[in-house]
Design a protein around this motif. Structure first.
Motif, mmCIF file in Angstrom:
data_model
loop_
_atom_site.group_PDB
_atom_site.id
_atom_site.type_symbol
_atom_site.label_atom_id
_atom_site.label_comp_id
_atom_site.label_asym_id
_atom_site.label_seq_id
_atom_site.Cartn_x
_atom_site.Cartn_y
_atom_site.Cartn_z
ATOM 1 N N ALA A 126 0.826 -1.215 0.000
ATOM 2 C CA ALA A 126 0.000 0.000 0.000
ATOM 3 C C ALA A 126 0.856 1.259 0.000
ATOM 4 O O ALA A 126 0.546 2.237 -0.699
ATOM 5 C CB ALA A 126 -0.937 -0.011 1.205
ATOM 6 N N VAL A 127 1.948 1.252 0.766
ATOM 7 C CA VAL A 127 2.833 2.424 0.788
ATOM 8 C C VAL A 127 3.498 2.615 -0.565
ATOM 9 O O VAL A 127 3.600 3.741 -1.079
ATOM 10 C CB VAL A 127 3.874 2.297 1.914
ATOM 11 C CG1 VAL A 127 4.997 3.308 1.745
ATOM 12 C CG2 VAL A 127 3.205 2.494 3.266
ATOM 13 N N LEU A 128 3.951 1.532 -1.181
ATOM 14 C CA LEU A 128 4.576 1.650 -2.499
ATOM 15 C C LEU A 128 3.576 2.160 -3.527
ATOM 16 O O LEU A 128 3.903 3.020 -4.354
ATOM 17 C CB LEU A 128 5.137 0.294 -2.934
ATOM 18 C CG LEU A 128 6.337 -0.215 -2.137
ATOM 19 C CD1 LEU A 128 6.694 -1.626 -2.573
ATOM 20 C CD2 LEU A 128 7.541 0.712 -2.298
ATOM 21 N N ARG A 129 2.374 1.631 -3.491
ATOM 22 C CA ARG A 129 1.371 2.062 -4.468
ATOM 23 C C ARG A 129 1.000 3.535 -4.259
ATOM 24 O O ARG A 129 0.766 4.275 -5.223
ATOM 25 C CB ARG A 129 0.124 1.195 -4.378
ATOM 26 C CG ARG A 129 -0.887 1.498 -5.479
ATOM 27 C CD ARG A 129 -1.976 0.465 -5.598
ATOM 28 N NE ARG A 129 -2.928 0.852 -6.624
ATOM 29 C CZ ARG A 129 -2.785 0.593 -7.927
ATOM 30 N NH1 ARG A 129 -1.720 -0.082 -8.354
ATOM 31 N NH2 ARG A 129 -3.688 0.985 -8.800
ATOM 32 N N GLY A 130 0.969 3.966 -3.028
ATOM 33 C CA GLY A 130 0.592 5.347 -2.751
ATOM 34 C C GLY A 130 1.711 6.351 -2.962
ATOM 35 O O GLY A 130 1.455 7.503 -3.339
ATOM 36 N N ARG A 131 2.967 5.915 -2.741
ATOM 37 C CA ARG A 131 4.077 6.883 -2.742
ATOM 38 C C ARG A 131 5.200 6.530 -3.707
ATOM 39 O O ARG A 131 6.049 7.366 -3.980
ATOM 40 C CB ARG A 131 4.641 7.017 -1.331
ATOM 41 C CG ARG A 131 3.526 7.182 -0.297
ATOM 42 C CD ARG A 131 3.913 8.035 0.838
ATOM 43 N NE ARG A 131 2.769 8.252 1.722
ATOM 44 C CZ ARG A 131 2.719 9.129 2.672
ATOM 45 N NH1 ARG A 131 3.761 9.907 2.884
ATOM 46 N NH2 ARG A 131 1.645 9.275 3.422
ATOM 47 N N GLY A 132 5.256 5.285 -4.159
ATOM 48 C CA GLY A 132 6.284 4.875 -5.106
ATOM 49 C C GLY A 132 7.604 4.523 -4.468
ATOM 50 O O GLY A 132 8.542 4.121 -5.158
ATOM 51 N N HIS A 133 7.697 4.670 -3.159
ATOM 52 C CA HIS A 133 8.921 4.353 -2.430
ATOM 53 C C HIS A 133 8.538 4.094 -0.971
ATOM 54 O O HIS A 133 7.386 4.309 -0.572
ATOM 55 C CB HIS A 133 9.923 5.501 -2.511
ATOM 56 C CG HIS A 133 9.431 6.758 -1.858
ATOM 57 N ND1 HIS A 133 8.608 7.659 -2.486
ATOM 58 C CD2 HIS A 133 9.613 7.252 -0.601
ATOM 59 C CE1 HIS A 133 8.312 8.661 -1.665
ATOM 60 N NE2 HIS A 133 8.907 8.431 -0.510
ATOM 61 N N VAL A 134 9.503 3.659 -0.177
ATOM 62 C CA VAL A 134 9.234 3.410 1.238
ATOM 63 C C VAL A 134 9.304 4.714 2.010
ATOM 64 O O VAL A 134 10.368 5.324 2.132
ATOM 65 C CB VAL A 134 10.231 2.386 1.820
ATOM 66 C CG1 VAL A 134 10.060 2.280 3.338
ATOM 67 C CG2 VAL A 134 10.028 1.012 1.185
ATOM 68 N N ASP A 135 8.161 5.142 2.487
ATOM 69 C CA ASP A 135 8.072 6.241 3.450
ATOM 70 C C ASP A 135 7.953 5.561 4.816
ATOM 71 O O ASP A 135 6.923 4.972 5.131
ATOM 72 C CB ASP A 135 6.847 7.094 3.132
ATOM 73 C CG ASP A 135 6.652 8.247 4.108
ATOM 74 O OD1 ASP A 135 6.818 8.032 5.329
ATOM 75 O OD2 ASP A 135 6.304 9.354 3.656
ATOM 76 N N GLN A 136 9.010 5.632 5.604
ATOM 77 C CA GLN A 136 9.040 4.858 6.840
ATOM 78 C C GLN A 136 7.957 5.271 7.828
ATOM 79 O O GLN A 136 7.371 4.420 8.505
ATOM 80 C CB GLN A 136 10.421 4.980 7.492
ATOM 81 C CG GLN A 136 11.514 4.266 6.717
ATOM 82 C CD GLN A 136 12.872 4.478 7.331
ATOM 83 O OE1 GLN A 136 13.303 5.624 7.508
ATOM 84 N NE2 GLN A 136 13.561 3.406 7.667
ATOM 85 N N ASP A 137 7.670 6.552 7.915
ATOM 86 C CA ASP A 137 6.622 6.995 8.836
ATOM 87 C C ASP A 137 5.258 6.454 8.400
ATOM 88 O O ASP A 137 4.458 5.997 9.232
ATOM 89 C CB ASP A 137 6.591 8.521 8.914
ATOM 90 C CG ASP A 137 7.817 9.088 9.607
ATOM 91 O OD1 ASP A 137 8.271 8.483 10.603
ATOM 92 O OD2 ASP A 137 8.331 10.126 9.155
ATOM 93 N N ALA A 138 4.987 6.519 7.098
ATOM 94 C CA ALA A 138 3.718 5.996 6.595
ATOM 95 C C ALA A 138 3.636 4.487 6.790
ATOM 96 O O ALA A 138 2.566 3.950 7.116
ATOM 97 C CB ALA A 138 3.554 6.350 5.117
ATOM 98 N N LEU A 139 4.757 3.811 6.599
ATOM 99 C CA LEU A 139 4.764 2.352 6.761
ATOM 100 C C LEU A 139 4.519 1.973 8.219
ATOM 101 O O LEU A 139 3.708 1.082 8.515
ATOM 102 C CB LEU A 139 6.095 1.778 6.282
ATOM 103 C CG LEU A 139 6.198 0.255 6.250
ATOM 104 C CD1 LEU A 139 5.130 -0.363 5.356
ATOM 105 C CD2 LEU A 139 7.588 -0.168 5.786
ATOM 106 N N ALA A 140 5.186 2.654 9.139
ATOM 107 C CA ALA A 140 4.969 2.385 10.558
ATOM 108 C C ALA A 140 3.524 2.654 10.952
ATOM 109 O O ALA A 140 2.907 1.868 11.693
ATOM 110 C CB ALA A 140 5.921 3.234 11.406
ATOM 111 N N ALA A 141 2.962 3.736 10.439
ATOM 112 C CA ALA A 141 1.571 4.069 10.755
ATOM 113 C C ALA A 141 0.625 3.005 10.205
ATOM 114 O O ALA A 141 -0.353 2.622 10.866
ATOM 115 C CB ALA A 141 1.222 5.438 10.179
ATOM 116 N N GLY A 142 0.911 2.514 8.999
ATOM 117 C CA GLY A 142 0.083 1.475 8.410
ATOM 118 C C GLY A 142 0.166 0.182 9.184
ATOM 119 O O GLY A 142 -0.858 -0.470 9.447
#
Length: 297
Positions: free
Chosen positions: A63-79
């Motif tokens: 989901a993070v890759l599809r939404g941002r195209g790369h690893v956003d660590q804060d978004a990944l942790a929140a997810g």
């Protein structure tokens, strides 16, 4: 989303579906080990194959890759924290981190503080990362870099990170769909994995390609009994290398070795699914698998 990212998303989704099938299959085999037969007597476990934390976390990576195209660590942790379901079988260390993040804690302090500040070298970062490798199959070095970023959200120990890098690179190399022998596959993985126990384990796995029995290889390399990257990743990459173009055989042979079968089968499923023609995973398997969450499909 650009055309390139649409292609990346398609590859990653095939890997995610293969990971989920392997995860649920492996978990079902742990619940009913008598249903796992030898090569000529395979009989798929009956009932619905419920996926575990392996798939739940892999969905957040996708989901993070599809939404941002790369690893956003804060978004990944929140997810990870928002979708954390203790009923999916999380390990205690990761469960504690995610529960604390959900309550407002800082994932950097929490993950980095595990095990007296050494960080976790569990297999959790490796089990969820194959779709990321498939996403970045056009740039293996970037797959390795992004895998390390994804790992550090929960696993900061160098071996935990190395395990994720090894699996992501394996998935990236597989997803290129080039004709590739098993030794060459593992050689490319080794070219990108930092020196350490995981790397040495993959080197040992390469030497064991002459062996055909996954049970014997699992005894030699480990097959997840210790839930560590070191005793999980080398065996899974051996299984993937031996059956790179055969999804059912790859996952069955992985399960035969026992150990942490949901995780080992998830890793192998996520890697070899990328080679299935047209991404069409075996319908008989798909009919048993628990559907992916609606929020990810």
């Amino acid at each position: 989303m650009s055309a390139m990212d649409e292609d990346r998303a398609r590859r990653a989704m095939v890997s995610l579906r293969g990971l989920a099938l392997g995860d649920g299959f492996g978990q079902r085999c742990l619940e009913a080990p008598g249903e796992v037969g030898p090569g000529g007597q395979w009989r798929l476990p009956e009932g619905r194959w419920r996926f575990t934390d392996d798939t739940e976390m892999a969905c957040s990576v996708y989901a993070v890759l599809r939404g941002r195209g790369h690893v956003d660590q804060d978004a990944l942790a929140a997810g990870f924290a928002a979708r954390f379901d203790p009923g999916r079988g999380y390990g205690p260390a990761t469960a504690g981190v995610l529960a604390s993040v959900r309550a407002g804690g800082d994932w950097r302090e929490l993950a980095g503080g595990l095990f007296g500040g050494a960080g976790s070298f569990g297999n959790g970062a490796a089990m969820r990362v194959a779709p990321l490798g498939a996403w970045f199959s056009d740039d293996v070095e970037e797959a390795a870099r992004q895998a390390a970023l994804s790992a550090a959200v929960t696993h900061t120990h160098p071996e935990g990170v190395a395990g994720a890098v090894a699996v992501a690179v394996g998935a990236a190399v597989a997803a290129r769909r080039e004709a590739l022998g098993a030794p060459a596959f593992l050689d490319e993985v080794l070219a990108h994995v930092p020196a350490g126990e995981v790397s040495e384990g993959v080197r040992a796995a390469r030497a064991l390609l002459v062996v055909s029995d996954p049970v014997a290889v699992g005894r030699e390399l480990g097959c997840g009994q210790r839930i560590s990257a070191q005793d999980t990743v080398p065996f899974t990459l051996w299984c993937a290398a031996k059956h790179l173009d055969g999804f059912p055989a790859a996952v069955w042979e992985t399960a035969r070795a026992g150990g942490d079968a949901d995780t080992t089968c998830a890793i192998v499923g996520g890697v070899v699914a990328t080679r299935v023609p047209g991404g069409r995973l075996p319908q008989e398997w798909v009919s048993h698998g628990e559907p992916l969450p609606q929020w990810v499909v």
